[in-house]
Design a protein around this motif. Structure first.
Motif, short mmCIF file in Angstrom:
data_model
loop_
_atom_site.label_atom_id
_atom_site.label_comp_id
_atom_site.label_asym_id
_atom_site.label_seq_id
_atom_site.Cartn_x
_atom_site.Cartn_y
_atom_site.Cartn_z
N THR A 2 0.83 -1.19 0.00
CA THR A 2 0.00 0.00 0.00
C THR A 2 0.87 1.25 0.00
O THR A 2 1.80 1.36 0.78
CB THR A 2 -0.90 0.01 1.25
N THR A 3 0.54 2.17 -0.89
CA THR A 3 1.29 3.43 -0.96
C THR A 3 0.70 4.43 0.03
O THR A 3 -0.45 4.28 0.47
CB THR A 3 1.21 4.02 -2.38
N PRO A 4 1.47 5.47 0.37
CA PRO A 4 0.92 6.52 1.25
C PRO A 4 -0.36 7.13 0.68
O PRO A 4 -1.30 7.41 1.42
CB PRO A 4 2.05 7.54 1.33
N ARG A 5 -0.41 7.31 -0.62
CA ARG A 5 -1.61 7.87 -1.26
C ARG A 5 -2.81 6.95 -1.07
O ARG A 5 -3.90 7.39 -0.70
CB ARG A 5 -1.37 8.12 -2.74
N GLN A 6 -2.64 5.66 -1.32
CA GLN A 6 -3.73 4.70 -1.17
C GLN A 6 -4.22 4.66 0.28
O GLN A 6 -5.43 4.62 0.54
CB GLN A 6 -3.28 3.31 -1.59
N ARG A 7 -3.29 4.66 1.21
CA ARG A 7 -3.64 4.61 2.64
C ARG A 7 -4.43 5.86 3.04
O ARG A 7 -5.45 5.77 3.72
CB ARG A 7 -2.36 4.48 3.47
N THR A 8 -3.97 7.02 2.60
CA THR A 8 -4.63 8.28 2.94
C THR A 8 -6.03 8.33 2.33
O THR A 8 -7.00 8.68 3.01
CB THR A 8 -3.79 9.47 2.44
N LEU A 9 -6.16 7.96 1.06
CA LEU A 9 -7.47 7.97 0.42
C LEU A 9 -8.43 6.98 1.09
O LEU A 9 -9.62 7.27 1.22
CB LEU A 9 -7.33 7.66 -1.07
N ALA A 10 -7.92 5.85 1.53
CA ALA A 10 -8.77 4.87 2.21
C ALA A 10 -9.35 5.46 3.51
O ALA A 10 -10.52 5.24 3.82
CB ALA A 10 -7.98 3.60 2.52
N VAL A 11 -8.56 6.22 4.23
CA VAL A 11 -9.05 6.85 5.47
C VAL A 11 -10.13 7.86 5.14
O VAL A 11 -11.19 7.89 5.78
CB VAL A 11 -7.89 7.50 6.26
N PRO A 45 -10.05 10.44 12.82
CA PRO A 45 -9.14 11.58 12.68
C PRO A 45 -9.75 12.68 11.80
O PRO A 45 -10.38 12.41 10.78
CB PRO A 45 -7.90 10.99 12.01
N LEU A 46 -9.55 13.91 12.24
CA LEU A 46 -9.98 15.07 11.47
C LEU A 46 -8.95 15.35 10.38
O LEU A 46 -7.82 14.83 10.41
CB LEU A 46 -10.11 16.29 12.38
N ASN A 47 -9.32 16.19 9.41
CA ASN A 47 -8.38 16.54 8.34
C ASN A 47 -7.08 17.12 8.91
O ASN A 47 -5.99 16.82 8.41
CB ASN A 47 -9.02 17.53 7.37
N ALA A 48 -7.19 17.95 9.94
CA ALA A 48 -6.00 18.55 10.55
C ALA A 48 -5.08 17.48 11.13
O ALA A 48 -3.86 17.57 11.03
CB ALA A 48 -6.40 19.54 11.63
N HIS A 49 -5.67 16.46 11.72
CA HIS A 49 -4.86 15.36 12.28
C HIS A 49 -4.14 14.61 11.16
O HIS A 49 -2.98 14.23 11.31
CB HIS A 49 -5.74 14.37 13.05
N MET A 50 -4.84 14.41 10.05
CA MET A 50 -4.23 13.71 8.93
C MET A 50 -3.08 14.52 8.34
O MET A 50 -2.04 13.96 7.98
CB MET A 50 -5.29 13.42 7.85
N GLU A 51 -3.24 15.84 8.27
CA GLU A 51 -2.17 16.69 7.75
C GLU A 51 -0.93 16.64 8.65
O GLU A 51 0.19 16.53 8.16
CB GLU A 51 -2.66 18.13 7.60
N LEU A 52 -1.14 16.73 9.95
CA LEU A 52 -0.01 16.66 10.89
C LEU A 52 0.70 15.31 10.82
O LEU A 52 1.93 15.23 10.83
CB LEU A 52 -0.50 16.91 12.32
N THR A 53 -0.08 14.27 10.72
CA THR A 53 0.49 12.92 10.63
C THR A 53 1.29 12.77 9.34
O THR A 53 2.36 12.17 9.34
CB THR A 53 -0.62 11.86 10.72
N LEU A 57 5.06 11.70 9.21
CA LEU A 57 5.32 10.36 8.66
C LEU A 57 5.04 10.33 7.16
O LEU A 57 4.10 9.68 6.69
CB LEU A 57 4.45 9.32 9.37
N PRO A 58 5.86 11.00 6.36
CA PRO A 58 5.59 11.08 4.92
C PRO A 58 5.68 9.74 4.21
O PRO A 58 5.11 9.59 3.12
CB PRO A 58 6.65 12.06 4.41
N ASP A 59 6.35 8.75 4.80
CA ASP A 59 6.41 7.43 4.19
C ASP A 59 5.14 6.62 4.44
O ASP A 59 4.93 5.58 3.81
CB ASP A 59 7.61 6.64 4.71
N MET A 60 4.29 7.10 5.35
CA MET A 60 3.05 6.40 5.68
C MET A 60 1.82 7.08 5.10
O MET A 60 0.85 6.41 4.74
CB MET A 60 2.88 6.31 7.21
N TRP A 61 1.81 8.41 5.07
CA TRP A 61 0.63 9.17 4.70
C TRP A 61 0.99 10.22 3.64
O TRP A 61 2.07 10.79 3.67
CB TRP A 61 0.03 9.88 5.91
N GLU A 62 0.04 10.50 2.77
CA GLU A 62 0.24 11.55 1.77
C GLU A 62 -0.34 12.85 2.30
O GLU A 62 -1.44 12.86 2.85
CB GLU A 62 -0.45 11.18 0.47
N GLN A 63 0.38 13.92 2.09
CA GLN A 63 -0.12 15.23 2.50
C GLN A 63 -1.07 15.72 1.42
O GLN A 63 -0.69 15.87 0.26
CB GLN A 63 1.04 16.19 2.68
#
Length: 67
Positions: A2-11, A45-53, A57-63
């Motif tokens: 799973t890529t950071p983009r796929q993980r972020t979009l899934a959330v 998680p709120l959008n702000a939480h996702m942005e901070l994460t 952790l740029p290898d886990m989540w896409e900004q």
């Protein structure tokens, strides 16, 4: 893998589904589904939480900015 983009979009898509279940009770067969969706959203998680994460952790989540 799973890529950071796929993980972020899934959330974000999971949040959208939970919100749809809460906002459209006539589409749900069982009231417990609506109750559980609302319970899960309270801790989602709120959008702000996702942005901070994503910054931490740029290898886990896409900004990304999502509405």
């Amino acid at each position: 893998m799973t890529t950071p983009r796929q993980r972020t979009l899934a959330v974000f898509e999971a949040r959208f589904l939970l919100e749809a279940l809460v906002m459209a009770p006539d589409l749900i067969a069982h009231p417990m589904v609506r109750h559980e969706a609302l319970r899960l959203l309270e801790h989602y998680p709120l959008n702000a939480h996702m942005e901070l994460t994503a910054m931490a952790l740029p290898d886990m989540w896409e900004q990304t900015k999502r509405e």
